[in-house]
Design an enzyme around this catalytic site. Structure first.
Site, short mmCIF file in Angstrom:
data_model
loop_
_atom_site.label_atom_id
_atom_site.label_comp_id
_atom_site.label_asym_id
_atom_site.label_seq_id
_atom_site.Cartn_x
_atom_site.Cartn_y
_atom_site.Cartn_z
N MET A 1 42.96 14.00 4.20
CA MET A 1 43.40 14.33 3.10
C MET A 1 42.15 14.97 1.68
SD MET A 1 45.77 16.22 4.96
CE MET A 1 47.46 17.22 3.56
N ASP B 1 38.89 24.62 5.50
CA ASP B 1 40.27 25.27 7.00
C ASP B 1 39.45 26.11 6.83
OD1 ASP B 1 41.30 22.95 6.47
OD2 ASP B 1 43.03 24.62 4.69
N HIS C 1 44.44 22.01 11.73
CA HIS C 1 45.49 21.93 10.54
C HIS C 1 46.61 22.51 10.80
CE1 HIS C 1 45.47 23.80 6.46
NE2 HIS C 1 46.07 25.07 6.80
N ASN D 1 38.73 18.92 13.45
CA ASN D 1 40.08 19.26 12.16
C ASN D 1 41.42 19.56 12.91
OD1 ASN D 1 41.50 18.02 9.43
ND2 ASN D 1 41.40 20.87 8.86
N GLU E 1 33.08 26.28 5.40
CA GLU E 1 34.49 26.79 5.20
C GLU E 1 35.82 26.41 4.58
OE1 GLU E 1 36.24 31.83 6.38
OE2 GLU E 1 34.56 30.52 7.15
C1 GAR Z 1 49.70 16.92 9.82
O1 GAR Z 1 50.41 17.72 10.12
C2 GAR Z 1 47.88 17.79 9.96
O2 GAR Z 1 48.11 18.88 10.62
C3 GAR Z 1 47.92 17.85 8.34
O3 GAR Z 1 48.04 15.98 7.78
C4 GAR Z 1 49.58 15.85 8.32
C5 GAR Z 1 48.78 14.69 9.65
O4 GAR Z 1 49.85 14.09 10.29
N1 GAR Z 1 46.63 17.80 7.99
C6 GAR Z 1 46.74 18.68 7.02
O5 GAR Z 1 47.43 19.00 6.20
C7 GAR Z 1 44.52 18.56 6.49
N2 GAR Z 1 44.38 19.55 5.50
P1 GAR Z 1 49.80 12.90 10.84
O6 GAR Z 1 48.79 11.66 9.56
O7 GAR Z 1 51.15 12.25 11.35
O8 GAR Z 1 48.94 12.71 11.65
#
Ligand code: GAR
Length: 210
Positions: free
Chosen positions: A90, A145, A109, A107, A143
């Site tokens: 994050m 995301d 998203h 990544n 860019e």
């Molecule tokens: C997931 O939903 C992922 O897509 C999101 O964080 C969560 C992590 O869950 N990622 C973002 O928002 C990236 N900007 P996890 O730690 O259980 O894999």
């Protein structure tokens, strides 16, 4: 077998899905290290339980994004990974960092990109009255995301949907598509060429583009 470094910030459920797929032999890769910017993240426990090397690099110990990213890069490159996997990491990454891993960083998203870049994607999709939502795996470019899409999965939004119920539905899809994308990369089938994602030499459609 390629080598992978995985970056996390939280629960690590996507990390777990990828660990499981490497252990079962579905993904022909070795996870060299799991790196986390938060020392209390549950994902670190998952990594340790799987016998993986873990590293914590707290962004709080650095006075700028540039310095944090330099430290992160130094640690990652000690493992010479073929692929860097952002799994719920994050932090916004600097252009210099992103360029360094061009074509070898993925990544996930939680939205149907290019819709809902940034945070709180589930809540924003519900509030906008969307009938569907989903998740995207993409190559990371400068860019935010915004790199070329590799895979998307869609889920319907029901009339009584809550942020939590939607997040759960989307996560189930994440655990399906992220290991698949990493498997393709590990098999040498997935590449980024001229800012486009290619699978088996064929350009993947920019799904979701309006
Ligand atoms: C997931 O939903 C992922 O897509 C999101 O964080 C969560 C992590 O869950 N990622 C973002 O928002 C990236 N900007 P996890 O730690 O259980 O894999």
């Amino acid at each position: 077998e390629i080598s992978i470094v995985i970056l996390i910030s939280g629960s690590g459920s996507n990390l777990q899905a990828i660990i499981d797929a490497t252990q079962s032999g579905t993904i022909p890769a070795r996870i060299e290290a799991v790196i986390c910017n938060k020392e209390d993240a549950f994902g670190l426990t998952r990594a340790a339980n799987a016998g993986l090397v873990t590293e914590v690099i707290s962004h709080k110990n650095y006075d700028s994004r540039e310095h944090f990213d330099q430290a992160l890069k130094k640690v990652i490159d000690q493992y010479s990974p073929d692929l860097v996997v952002l799994a719920g990491f994050m932090r916004i990454l600097t252009p210099e960092f992103v360029k360094h891993y061009s074509g070898r960083m993925l990544n996930i998203h939680p939205s149907l990109l290019p819709k809902y870049r940034g945070l709180n994607t589930h809540q924003r999709a519900i509030e906008a009255g969307e009938s569907e939502h989903g998740v995207t795996v993409h190559f990371v470019t400068e860019e935010l995301d915004g790199g070329p899409n590799v895979l998307q999965a869609r889920v319907p939004i029901s009339t009584d949907e809550s942020t939590e119920s939607l997040a759960k539905k989307v996560l189930r899809q994440e655990h399906q598509i992220y290991p698949r994308a990493v498997k393709w990369f590990a098999q040498g089938r997935l590449k980024m060429n001229n800012n486009q994602a290619m699978l088996d030499e064929k350009t993947l459609p920019e799904c979701g583009e309006q």
